[in-house]
Design a protein around this motif. Sequence first.
Motif, PDB file in Angstrom:
ATOM      1  N   SER A   1      85.787 -13.000  53.877  1.00 46.76           N
ATOM      2  CA  SER A   1      84.861 -13.949  53.278  1.00 46.76           C
ATOM      3  C   SER A   1      84.417 -13.487  51.890  1.00 46.76           C
ATOM      4  O   SER A   1      84.362 -14.285  50.937  1.00 46.76           O
ATOM      5  CB  SER A   1      83.636 -14.130  54.183  1.00 46.76           C
ATOM      6  N   GLY A   2      84.122 -12.206  51.751  1.00 47.45           N
ATOM      7  CA  GLY A   2      83.688 -11.678  50.462  1.00 47.45           C
ATOM      8  C   GLY A   2      84.763 -11.774  49.400  1.00 47.45           C
ATOM      9  O   GLY A   2      84.494 -12.157  48.248  1.00 47.45           O
ATOM     10  N   VAL A   3      85.998 -11.441  49.765  1.00 48.18           N
ATOM     11  CA  VAL A   3      87.114 -11.525  48.818  1.00 48.18           C
ATOM     12  C   VAL A   3      87.372 -12.981  48.417  1.00 48.18           C
ATOM     13  O   VAL A   3      87.639 -13.278  47.251  1.00 48.18           O
ATOM     14  CB  VAL A   3      88.380 -10.894  49.432  1.00 48.18           C
ATOM     15  N   ALA A   4      87.274 -13.903  49.391  1.00 49.97           N
ATOM     16  CA  ALA A   4      87.482 -15.327  49.101  1.00 49.97           C
ATOM     17  C   ALA A   4      86.420 -15.847  48.139  1.00 49.97           C
ATOM     18  O   ALA A   4      86.723 -16.606  47.215  1.00 49.97           O
ATOM     19  CB  ALA A   4      87.464 -16.133  50.387  1.00 49.97           C
TER      20      ALA A   4
ATOM     21  N   THR B   1      97.386 -10.416  53.662  1.00 47.50           N
ATOM     22  CA  THR B   1      97.442  -9.074  53.076  1.00 47.50           C
ATOM     23  C   THR B   1      96.286  -8.213  53.568  1.00 47.50           C
ATOM     24  O   THR B   1      96.462  -7.035  53.915  1.00 47.50           O
ATOM     25  CB  THR B   1      97.402  -9.160  51.542  1.00 47.50           C
ATOM     26  N   LEU B   2      95.093  -8.796  53.604  1.00 45.42           N
ATOM     27  CA  LEU B   2      93.921  -8.060  54.082  1.00 45.42           C
ATOM     28  C   LEU B   2      94.074  -7.677  55.547  1.00 45.42           C
ATOM     29  O   LEU B   2      93.719  -6.567  55.953  1.00 45.42           O
ATOM     30  CB  LEU B   2      92.657  -8.904  53.880  1.00 45.42           C
TER      31      LEU B   2
ATOM     32  N   ALA C   1      98.252  -6.113  45.081  1.00 46.59           N
ATOM     33  CA  ALA C   1      98.545  -5.638  46.435  1.00 46.59           C
ATOM     34  C   ALA C   1      97.873  -4.300  46.713  1.00 46.59           C
ATOM     35  O   ALA C   1      97.342  -4.074  47.804  1.00 46.59           O
ATOM     36  CB  ALA C   1     100.064  -5.521  46.627  1.00 46.59           C
ATOM     37  N   SER C   2      97.866  -3.420  45.727  1.00 40.64           N
ATOM     38  CA  SER C   2      97.222  -2.112  45.905  1.00 40.64           C
ATOM     39  C   SER C   2      95.729  -2.271  46.173  1.00 40.64           C
ATOM     40  O   SER C   2      95.169  -1.603  47.059  1.00 40.64           O
ATOM     41  CB  SER C   2      97.439  -1.236  44.670  1.00 40.64           C
ATOM     42  N   VAL C   3      95.089  -3.177  45.428  1.00 44.16           N
ATOM     43  CA  VAL C   3      93.648  -3.401  45.614  1.00 44.16           C
ATOM     44  C   VAL C   3      93.372  -4.012  46.982  1.00 44.16           C
ATOM     45  O   VAL C   3      92.494  -3.548  47.727  1.00 44.16           O
ATOM     46  CB  VAL C   3      93.095  -4.307  44.497  1.00 44.16           C
ATOM     47  N   MET C   4      94.112  -5.053  47.350  1.00 48.98           N
ATOM     48  CA  MET C   4      93.857  -5.757  48.609  1.00 48.98           C
ATOM     49  C   MET C   4      94.140  -4.881  49.828  1.00 48.98           C
ATOM     50  O   MET C   4      93.335  -4.801  50.751  1.00 48.98           O
ATOM     51  CB  MET C   4      94.721  -7.030  48.678  1.00 48.98           C
ATOM     52  N   VAL C   5      95.301  -4.239  49.828  1.00 49.17           N
ATOM     53  CA  VAL C   5      95.669  -3.406  50.984  1.00 49.17           C
ATOM     54  C   VAL C   5      94.737  -2.208  51.103  1.00 49.17           C
ATOM     55  O   VAL C   5      94.266  -1.874  52.192  1.00 49.17           O
ATOM     56  CB  VAL C   5      97.141  -2.950  50.877  1.00 49.17           C
ATOM     57  N   SER C   6      94.453  -1.557  49.985  1.00 49.88           N
ATOM     58  CA  SER C   6      93.569  -0.386  50.014  1.00 49.88           C
ATOM     59  C   SER C   6      92.150  -0.777  50.406  1.00 49.88           C
ATOM     60  O   SER C   6      91.472  -0.048  51.153  1.00 49.88           O
ATOM     61  CB  SER C   6      93.545   0.305  48.646  1.00 49.88           C
ATOM     62  N   LEU C   7      91.692  -1.920  49.922  1.00 47.60           N
ATOM     63  CA  LEU C   7      90.347  -2.383  50.255  1.00 47.60           C
ATOM     64  C   LEU C   7      90.178  -2.569  51.754  1.00 47.60           C
ATOM     65  O   LEU C   7      89.217  -2.068  52.354  1.00 47.60           O
ATOM     66  CB  LEU C   7      90.066  -3.707  49.530  1.00 47.60           C
ATOM     67  N   SER C   8      91.119  -3.282  52.374  1.00 46.86           N
ATOM     68  CA  SER C   8      91.001  -3.508  53.817  1.00 46.86           C
ATOM     69  C   SER C   8      91.338  -2.255  54.618  1.00 46.86           C
ATOM     70  O   SER C   8      90.819  -2.058  55.721  1.00 46.86           O
ATOM     71  CB  SER C   8      91.917  -4.671  54.241  1.00 46.86           C
TER      72      SER C   8
ATOM     73  N   VAL D   1      84.642   0.099  58.108  1.00 52.00           N
ATOM     74  CA  VAL D   1      83.174   0.108  58.202  1.00 52.00           C
ATOM     75  C   VAL D   1      82.575  -1.296  58.057  1.00 52.00           C
ATOM     76  O   VAL D   1      81.412  -1.508  58.384  1.00 52.00           O
ATOM     77  CB  VAL D   1      82.559   1.040  57.123  1.00 52.00           C
ATOM     78  N   VAL D   2      83.356  -2.243  57.569  1.00 47.81           N
ATOM     79  CA  VAL D   2      82.894  -3.623  57.405  1.00 47.81           C
ATOM     80  C   VAL D   2      83.752  -4.526  58.282  1.00 47.81           C
ATOM     81  O   VAL D   2      84.981  -4.387  58.289  1.00 47.81           O
ATOM     82  CB  VAL D   2      83.005  -4.065  55.919  1.00 47.81           C
ATOM     83  N   PRO D   3      83.143  -5.460  59.036  1.00 50.61           N
ATOM     84  CA  PRO D   3      83.937  -6.384  59.862  1.00 50.61           C
ATOM     85  C   PRO D   3      84.960  -7.137  59.026  1.00 50.61           C
ATOM     86  O   PRO D   3      84.682  -7.535  57.889  1.00 50.61           O
ATOM     87  CB  PRO D   3      82.870  -7.334  60.432  1.00 50.61           C
ATOM     88  N   LEU D   4      86.137  -7.359  59.597  1.00 46.01           N
ATOM     89  CA  LEU D   4      87.218  -8.018  58.863  1.00 46.01           C
ATOM     90  C   LEU D   4      86.805  -9.401  58.393  1.00 46.01           C
ATOM     91  O   LEU D   4      87.139  -9.805  57.270  1.00 46.01           O
ATOM     92  CB  LEU D   4      88.466  -8.104  59.750  1.00 46.01           C
ATOM     93  N   GLU D   5      86.096 -10.154  59.213  1.00 42.15           N
ATOM     94  CA  GLU D   5      85.649 -11.498  58.837  1.00 42.15           C
ATOM     95  C   GLU D   5      84.788 -11.453  57.572  1.00 42.15           C
ATOM     96  O   GLU D   5      84.938 -12.282  56.674  1.00 42.15           O
ATOM     97  CB  GLU D   5      84.849 -12.134  59.980  1.00 42.15           C
TER      98      GLU D   5
END
Length: 206
Positions: free
Chosen positions: A175-178, A42-43, A154-161, A167-171
């Motif tokens: 990691s932060g969400v996990a 999702t991210l 889904a709204s939180v995860m999709v909007s967050l990424s 501005v923040v690396p995907l990795e």
Amino acid sequence: MSFEIVSLETIQEIAHQYGYWAVFLGITLENAGIPLPGETITLVGGFLAGSGELDYWFVLGWAIAGAILGDNCGYWVGRWRGWPFLLAIGKLFRVQEAKLTEVKSQFSRNAAKAVFLGRFVALLRIFAGPLAGIARMPYWKFLLCNAAGAATWASVMVSLSFFVGQVVPLEQLVSGVAKFAIIALILVVGWVVIPIWWESRQADNL
């Protein structure tokens, strides 16, 4: 929850190749009870939408649909065959049926919260549907909580990424969400286990 057996690079390749289908099927299978990294998928979908490769609303829509469908499958599997399977696992690990019944009752009292908020908790997102079925949560109530939880998560995860991923690396984001999901799991386990342990200790002292 992210698993080392499926690397982030592999998930990105799958998402690049299959797009919305990867998001939909990944989340559907995870929420049905199969331990796939649906959260990471999702991210990645939201990140690709943020970079212009996918459409934000399509990613969000498919994520919600997959979460709802997957949890529904898990619910009915749990309702039909979940309890006998849980008892068999309990015997394997020498857990008394009375203890499992107690946990089942505890879940039943908090089933609505577990289904709605469980998506943000590692592992509980996978097992909330089957556990709701095992606990015989009324289907209409499950469906309502499931749909509301799926849309929120889904709204939180999709909007967050979509936004933060610029501005923040995907990795780092994954990691932060996990880590947040694991901390939430520890808190939930403590919330469930400590009262049961305390009641058992009090009973032994009588």
